[in-house]
Design a protein around this motif. Structure first.
Motif, mmCIF file in Angstrom:
data_model
loop_
_atom_site.group_PDB
_atom_site.id
_atom_site.type_symbol
_atom_site.label_atom_id
_atom_site.label_comp_id
_atom_site.label_asym_id
_atom_site.label_seq_id
_atom_site.Cartn_x
_atom_site.Cartn_y
_atom_site.Cartn_z
ATOM 1 N N ILE A 8 0.828 -1.211 0.000
ATOM 2 C CA ILE A 8 0.000 0.000 0.000
ATOM 3 C C ILE A 8 0.862 1.261 0.000
ATOM 4 C CG2 ILE A 8 -1.647 1.346 1.382
ATOM 5 C CD1 ILE A 8 -2.743 -1.446 2.327
ATOM 6 N N PHE A 9 1.839 1.293 0.894
ATOM 7 C CA PHE A 9 2.603 2.527 1.092
ATOM 8 C C PHE A 9 3.782 2.687 0.148
ATOM 9 C CE2 PHE A 9 0.590 1.838 5.338
ATOM 10 C CZ PHE A 9 -0.288 2.914 5.251
ATOM 11 N N SER A 10 3.949 1.735 -0.757
ATOM 12 C CA SER A 10 5.014 1.877 -1.762
ATOM 13 C C SER A 10 4.438 2.152 -3.147
ATOM 14 C CB SER A 10 5.885 0.617 -1.798
ATOM 15 O OG SER A 10 5.123 -0.505 -2.200
ATOM 16 N N ILE A 11 3.146 2.452 -3.236
ATOM 17 C CA ILE A 11 2.519 2.769 -4.528
ATOM 18 C C ILE A 11 3.208 3.976 -5.163
ATOM 19 C CG2 ILE A 11 0.405 3.689 -5.590
ATOM 20 C CD1 ILE A 11 -1.171 1.943 -3.605
ATOM 21 N N LYS A 12 3.542 3.843 -6.438
ATOM 22 C CA LYS A 12 4.280 4.905 -7.134
ATOM 23 C C LYS A 12 3.491 5.563 -8.266
ATOM 24 C CE LYS A 12 8.337 4.506 -5.024
ATOM 25 N NZ LYS A 12 7.955 3.525 -3.999
ATOM 26 N N ASN A 13 2.501 4.850 -8.825
ATOM 27 C CA ASN A 13 1.818 5.401 -9.997
ATOM 28 C C ASN A 13 0.368 4.935 -10.043
ATOM 29 O OD1 ASN A 13 1.790 2.719 -11.273
ATOM 30 N ND2 ASN A 13 3.985 3.064 -11.627
ATOM 31 N N ALA A 14 -0.368 5.463 -11.016
ATOM 32 C CA ALA A 14 -1.806 5.188 -11.127
ATOM 33 C C ALA A 14 -2.088 3.717 -11.379
ATOM 34 C CB ALA A 14 -2.410 6.046 -12.241
ATOM 35 N N ASP A 15 -1.262 3.056 -12.189
ATOM 36 C CA ASP A 15 -1.491 1.637 -12.473
ATOM 37 C C ASP A 15 -1.385 0.796 -11.206
ATOM 38 O OD1 ASP A 15 -1.928 2.122 -15.138
ATOM 39 O OD2 ASP A 15 0.133 1.646 -15.755
ATOM 40 N N GLU A 16 -0.368 1.078 -10.392
ATOM 41 C CA GLU A 16 -0.219 0.340 -9.138
ATOM 42 C C GLU A 16 -1.392 0.623 -8.206
ATOM 43 O OE1 GLU A 16 3.542 1.182 -7.355
ATOM 44 O OE2 GLU A 16 4.706 0.311 -9.008
ATOM 45 N N PHE A 17 -1.804 1.890 -8.135
ATOM 46 C CA PHE A 17 -2.941 2.257 -7.282
ATOM 47 C C PHE A 17 -4.195 1.504 -7.718
ATOM 48 C CE2 PHE A 17 -6.707 4.593 -6.111
ATOM 49 C CZ PHE A 17 -6.447 5.034 -4.816
ATOM 50 N N ASN A 18 -4.493 1.532 -9.007
ATOM 51 C CA ASN A 18 -5.707 0.885 -9.511
ATOM 52 C C ASN A 18 -5.694 -0.609 -9.248
ATOM 53 O OD1 ASN A 18 -6.539 3.369 -10.427
ATOM 54 N ND2 ASN A 18 -5.955 3.013 -12.551
ATOM 55 N N SER A 19 -4.553 -1.247 -9.460
ATOM 56 C CA SER A 19 -4.446 -2.688 -9.243
ATOM 57 C C SER A 19 -4.692 -3.053 -7.784
ATOM 58 C CB SER A 19 -3.064 -3.174 -9.683
ATOM 59 O OG SER A 19 -2.887 -4.536 -9.363
ATOM 60 N N ILE A 20 -4.058 -2.324 -6.876
ATOM 61 C CA ILE A 20 -4.212 -2.629 -5.451
ATOM 62 C C ILE A 20 -5.619 -2.268 -4.978
ATOM 63 C CG2 ILE A 20 -3.412 -1.988 -3.135
ATOM 64 C CD1 ILE A 20 -0.588 -1.861 -4.286
ATOM 65 N N ALA A 21 -6.168 -1.157 -5.466
ATOM 66 C CA ALA A 21 -7.530 -0.769 -5.085
ATOM 67 C C ALA A 21 -8.543 -1.840 -5.491
ATOM 68 C CB ALA A 21 -7.887 0.575 -5.718
ATOM 69 N N LEU A 22 -8.405 -2.378 -6.687
ATOM 70 C CA LEU A 22 -9.331 -3.419 -7.133
ATOM 71 C C LEU A 22 -9.176 -4.685 -6.297
ATOM 72 C CD1 LEU A 22 -9.093 -2.855 -10.987
ATOM 73 C CD2 LEU A 22 -11.169 -2.649 -9.596
ATOM 74 N N ASN A 23 -7.953 -5.020 -5.920
ATOM 75 C CA ASN A 23 -7.743 -6.181 -5.062
ATOM 76 C C ASN A 23 -8.354 -5.979 -3.676
ATOM 77 O OD1 ASN A 23 -6.092 -8.500 -6.235
ATOM 78 N ND2 ASN A 23 -4.915 -6.740 -6.945
ATOM 79 N N ILE A 24 -8.189 -4.781 -3.144
ATOM 80 C CA ILE A 24 -8.788 -4.491 -1.837
ATOM 81 C C ILE A 24 -10.308 -4.497 -1.936
ATOM 82 C CG2 ILE A 24 -9.094 -2.661 -0.114
ATOM 83 C CD1 ILE A 24 -6.139 -2.022 -0.377
ATOM 84 N N PHE A 25 -10.842 -3.979 -3.031
ATOM 85 C CA PHE A 25 -12.299 -4.023 -3.214
ATOM 86 C C PHE A 25 -12.812 -5.461 -3.170
ATOM 87 C CE2 PHE A 25 -15.705 -4.837 -6.319
ATOM 88 C CZ PHE A 25 -16.757 -4.292 -5.584
ATOM 89 N N LYS A 26 -12.172 -6.362 -3.899
ATOM 90 C CA LYS A 26 -12.624 -7.766 -3.917
ATOM 91 C C LYS A 26 -12.555 -8.364 -2.505
ATOM 92 C CE LYS A 26 -12.953 -7.589 -8.419
ATOM 93 N NZ LYS A 26 -12.811 -8.354 -9.591
#
Length: 327
Positions: A8-26
């Protein structure tokens, strides 16, 4: 996918944010009971959600009526909102306080630099005089981690605060004064100080002590009273483990693990384009053990540079401690 704080705290860009956000949503669509039921009643199939814009945002009011948890781990701390007598408080149960600590420490470092470079002064009487404040939890830790002998709280002892500010200024010490709005105004009505290097960070809200003011008028008074060029602000609330910061003019920046989207006030399940005013939705990935997708009762807009402004609150919204100023 097992996500960690490091992810979570090493996110660097929008692609990483979107990928992790979708995983957390699931994950939360399965494990957070109130969120799962909310999604079900909307007729949304969590397995079919493939982009951020499709994620349903949980109305923030559910933190008043339900236990919003995605984890079965023991609760370490419960943060509660402030409010007038008889008002139902929001409760945010936190199963891993280290997530909150890492969130605010890393965000502060990102926007201001090393905590140990600063002296932290706090003028937060309304928060100090109740229990369960996430702001007080954060400020306590910042004061401790600064290791500065003059860091501390000033309840109503404005004379002592003035002397401390003057001493710190004479030493060219980097200083942050975090204050609830009405207390900052009370101070400058008693004293004038010219401390251009001071960071004055207002937390919003008059707590019923004063008439609400538009941001421009408030910040004009505070900049004159403290002799600074701009007033800083933090956008945070009980239900979030992350904060956005404004370094002036009420324009907020999010850390990399937090994002603000704007929803249509007439169709709360739809998002609107940048530049238009609507309801503020927050994605806070630090909320991995509760719910990361929150529909607040604040109104705002996103500017072309992706920073955002808070423009007020919905008319039927409760006036709470995290209330920011209506413009």
């Amino acid at each position: 996918m097992n996500l960690t704080a490091e992810d979570i705290f090493s996110i660097k860009n929008a692609d990483e944010f979107n990928s992790i956000a979708l995983n957390i949503f699931k994950l939360q669509a399965r494990n957070c009971n109130v969120y799962r039921e909310y999604i079900f009643h909307l007729g949304v199939d969590a397995d079919e959600v493939s982009e951020i814009a499709q994620i349903p945002f949980l109305p923030i009011s559910f933190f008043k009526s339900h236990s919003v948890l995605s984890s079965t781990a023991p609760i370490e701390v419960t943060f509660s909102s402030s409010g007038t007598t008889g008002m139902i408080q929001s409760s945010h149960h936190v199963t891993d306080a280290k997530l909150y600590e890492q969130s605010y420490l890393q965000a502060f470092t990102e926007f201001y630099g090393d905590v140990t470079d600063y002296c932290f002064l706090a003028l937060l009487p309304s928060y100090q005089q109740r229990s369960g404040s996430s702001l007080i939890y954060m400020v306590n830790d910042l004061i401790e981690k600064s290791k500065h002998p003059q860091s501390g709280y000033f309840l109503y002892n404005h004379d002592e605060l003035l002397q401390t500010l003057l001493e710190l200024q004479s030493k060219n010490q980097k200083t942050v004064l975090i204050g609830v709005t009405y207390a900052l105004l009370d101070f400058i009505e008693q004293y004038d100080i010219d401390f251009p290097g001071l960071i004055v960070m207002e937390t919003g809200g008059m707590k019923g002590k004063r008439k609400e003011m538009v941001r421009e008028e408030l910040h004009e008074q505070l900049t004159k009273g403290f002799g600074v060029k701009a007033i800083h602000s933090e956008y945070g609330m009980t239900e979030l483990l992350s904060q956005a910061y404004s370094l002036g003019e009420g324009i907020f920046n999010c850390p990399n693990w937090m994002q603000v989207l704007i929803r249509d006030t007439n169709d709360p399940l739809s998002l609107i384009e940048n530049g238009r005013t609507g309801g503020i939705n927050v994605i806070d990935l630090a909320n991995i053990n509760s719910c990361s997708f929150i529909a607040t009762q604040d109104l705002g807009r996103i500017n072309p540079d992706q920073r955002f402004e808070v423009l007020g609150r919905f008319d039927n919204a409760d006036i709470r401690g995290c209330n920011l100023l209506v413009q």
